[in-house]
Design an enzyme around this catalytic site. Structure first.
Site, PDB file in Angstrom:
ATOM      1  N   GLU A  32      82.174  24.599 -32.699  1.00  0.00           N
ATOM      2  CA  GLU A  32      82.605  23.731 -31.789  1.00  0.00           C
ATOM      3  C   GLU A  32      83.542  24.678 -30.761  1.00  0.00           C
ATOM      4  OE1 GLU A  32      80.202  21.102 -29.653  1.00  0.00           O
ATOM      5  OE2 GLU A  32      78.181  21.316 -29.438  1.00  0.00           O
TER       6      GLU A  32
ATOM      7  N   THR B 172      75.256  15.871 -42.815  1.00  0.00           N
ATOM      8  CA  THR B 172      76.147  16.331 -41.516  1.00  0.00           C
ATOM      9  C   THR B 172      75.224  17.103 -40.457  1.00  0.00           C
ATOM     10  OG1 THR B 172      77.754  18.268 -42.816  1.00  0.00           O
ATOM     11  CG2 THR B 172      78.469  15.507 -43.369  1.00  0.00           C
TER      12      THR B 172
ATOM     13  N   LYS C 285      72.299  24.590 -38.943  1.00  0.00           N
ATOM     14  CA  LYS C 285      72.566  24.308 -37.969  1.00  0.00           C
ATOM     15  C   LYS C 285      73.808  23.492 -37.767  1.00  0.00           C
ATOM     16  CE  LYS C 285      71.933  20.953 -35.441  1.00  0.00           C
ATOM     17  NZ  LYS C 285      72.913  20.157 -34.133  1.00  0.00           N
TER      18      LYS C 285
ATOM     19  N   THR D 194      71.773  24.687 -32.164  1.00  0.00           N
ATOM     20  CA  THR D 194      71.920  24.248 -31.390  1.00  0.00           C
ATOM     21  C   THR D 194      73.152  24.826 -30.141  1.00  0.00           C
ATOM     22  OG1 THR D 194      72.965  22.909 -32.273  1.00  0.00           O
ATOM     23  CG2 THR D 194      70.950  21.989 -30.971  1.00  0.00           C
TER      24      THR D 194
END
Lengths: 386, 386
Positions: free
Chosen positions: A262, A182, A171, A148
């Site tokens: 991120e 998770t 991922k 993603t």
């Protein structure tokens, strides 16, 4: 180094049109046997996506033929229509591969609330593209298709001297916090093991790996870690060696997820030692991993140890608040309730940061992996849906 | 509108040199009586600052003559030397005001680990400046002197038709999460009330105000909310009216703290209704208030309701995951486990955001106040110590 590293597995990664960018967004992995042993762990979030509801049932008998995964939409909170979409996806995979839909796991990741007719149409058409594309070297494409906000695919493999192999893909990127699983992870092996053995090995591995990765404190609705065994090597592994290998693969993938979380600019390892129990060591590490203030300080290369203590003090772990040592990157900055070595000597410019918390009450240890809180994290997550 | 609004109180705010900027950094508030009733609530963080350790003892007898507060250093994790500094500060206030040091509360705020000889020297010299500066209109300066990263002072007052007044001041900005108290707050009243009445009113008020402000999920080591009564109005208040007024002052100050939280660009009100119990309503609201993903989405004016559900699902509150309604700024975006009204119609550009979570299982309600997660929050907290 992929889900096709082990014998008996084929995979594909294709573009089903779920991502507007046109990038790969659907992965399919098939177990060609002779065994179809499988086990899976799921998010403990009570608000779960449709693929989780489906897969929880499909795994019950311990036998799985294939797993289909998509990015570009979570199919979570999409109602009965969304569940039918998951069901139809499994049916489509079953039809194309000549297996029962009840032996097909489904995973989805992306925006919650995404799962309309167009999404369903693309998923089903994607299966028609993916099934004939399955190959023994399709692992890397599959790993790319489940990304993603990941910047690169995550894969790992271990080869045993005894002749069996474990490979895996993962991922992660956002919503990285534990609740058993998770993230989306698929692990494959050609070892000859039962689903019960897989289940034991997987739970033992995730407990000390994925469950201790807490990047941003947010638990996903869609997370699933699956392991499948083909038995194609014909080798029955030593169970201790096998469990260690599964743990090693999970640890490797967890570190890769941490390294690509991120917006992160630091990978923070929080090691709590001499706790009364392992659970308390986990609690302490997790409290620190969820301190936005400490994480923002690390982003600013500021070894603000007071924020570590402020987080530790919110737990119910056993310790004497004025006899805790805090060491950052090897420099003991706090001991006996007061400053110790000057924190100015700590260099936080490297990506890896090590925080050691010595509770001095017992013999238990646990390590939590987290990341710093950065401008890029805020940016990515303020602009993700739009 | 300040701690000197009520009769019988004098205050001062002076520059003791604790802040490098030279700004006001020490506040002193004295109760001239005739009563010296007082009550206080403290952070529940187990890692506590020296002023908390001191003040917890000083308040036990319910009688307080004065409170001294400093910004520019938390005097937390500064060892026995730091505790002696707090003790000497109380002694200095006692000597200058002719009262017992055991009747002097001390509060500090600033960087944890700050409290060396220079800090002590400045604190003690500051008391010598503050004591003779006490005046009946010193409240506003006192409110300014306790600011850390606050952009403006926070004050409030309520006047009863019966002839008594309550005034207060607060500082907050960062480390705003509850553990009974969550910030430095001083409330004064000239009503004729006992310390037991103050204690009851204060705990009842903080439970539904400061305890439900959760800006950044981080609990401070130094927080203290104090209320003092002079009885100077000579009026014995109706206890229900008095408790309501204390709650009103606390709610007002809590909203001011929310409105000036570090880096925030939105004030988010999370209202959980029809919960089985009030505690569960609080748990649900707090889980959402701690979702970095949801808070970053709000910063980006993105009504990402999936992140609300993902947070709700981490709690153990009673609800049916597929029968929760989520309404953002009046638009019901999720109901019955699927999207409802299109979220595109929600305008998140105003600062105030209202999230309504309907659990549909009981009759209990709770509201949590929080803020969004912004670039400015990350910036302020990555650069605070240096």
């Amino acid at each position: 180094m992929s889900v096709t590293a082990a014998q008996g597995f084929v995979a594909a990664g294709i573009a089903a049109g779920l991502k507007e960018s046109g990038a790969l967004d659907m992965a399919l992995v098939q177990n060609l046997g002779p065994l179809r042993s499988a086990a899976a762990v799921f998010t403990s979030n009570r608000c779960t996506a449709n693929p989780i509801i489906w897969s929880r049932q499909a795994i019950v008998d311990g036998s799985i033929e294939a797993i289909v995964l998509n990015s570009g939409g979570a199919n979570c909170y999409t109602g009965a229509f969304g569940f039918q979409t998951t069901h139809q996806t499994a049916e489509q995979v079953g039809a194309r591969l000549g297996v029962s839909s009840g032996d097909v796991l489904v995973c989805s990741t992306g925006l919650i609330g995404t799962g309309d007719q167009s999404f369903r149409d693309r998923l089903l058409a994607g299966v028609d593209i993916a099934a004939p594309a399955l190959t023994a070297d399709g692992g890397p494409n599959a790993a790319r298709a489940i990304m993603t906000t990941d910047s690169h695919p995550k894969q790992a493999a271990v080869t045993s001297p005894s002749g069996w192999v474990i490979g895996g893909m993962a991922k992660g990127a956002g919503m990285l916090a534990p609740g058993l699983a998770t993230m989306l992870v698929v692990i494959t092996t050609d070892a000859d093991v039962s689903s019960a053995q897989l289940d034991t090995a997987l739970r033992s591995a995730t407990r000390v790996t994925f469950d201790r990765l807490d990047s941003d404190g947010c638990m996903s609705t869609n997370d699933q870690v699956t392991i499948m065994a083909s038995g194609a090597s014909g080798v029955v592994p030593d169970s201790a060696e096998f469990e260690a290998a599964v743990t090693s693969i999970c640890a490797d993938l967890a570190q890769q997820l941490q390294g690509d979380a991120e917006g992160a600019s630091h990978d923070i390892t929080i090691e709590t030692i001499r706790a009364a129990t392992e659970d308390e060591a986990v609690d302490v590490g997790r409290a620190v991993s969820r301190s936005n203030l400490f994480k923002a300080a690390v982003f600013g290369n500021d070894p603000n140890w007071g924020r570590v203590l402020a987080a530790v003090g919110t737990t119910e772990a056993q310790f004497d608040p004025f006899d805790i040592d805090v060491t950052i990157n090897g420099v003991r900055v706090c001991s006996s309730g007061q400053p110790d070595q000057p924190s100015e000597s700590i260099d936080l410019t490297p990506r890896a940061v090590h925080v050691l918390i010595d509770l001095k009450v017992g013999a238990s240890t646990a390590t939590i992996l987290t990341n710093d809180l950065t401008h890029d994290y805020v940016h990515e997550n303020s602009a993700y849906a739009t």
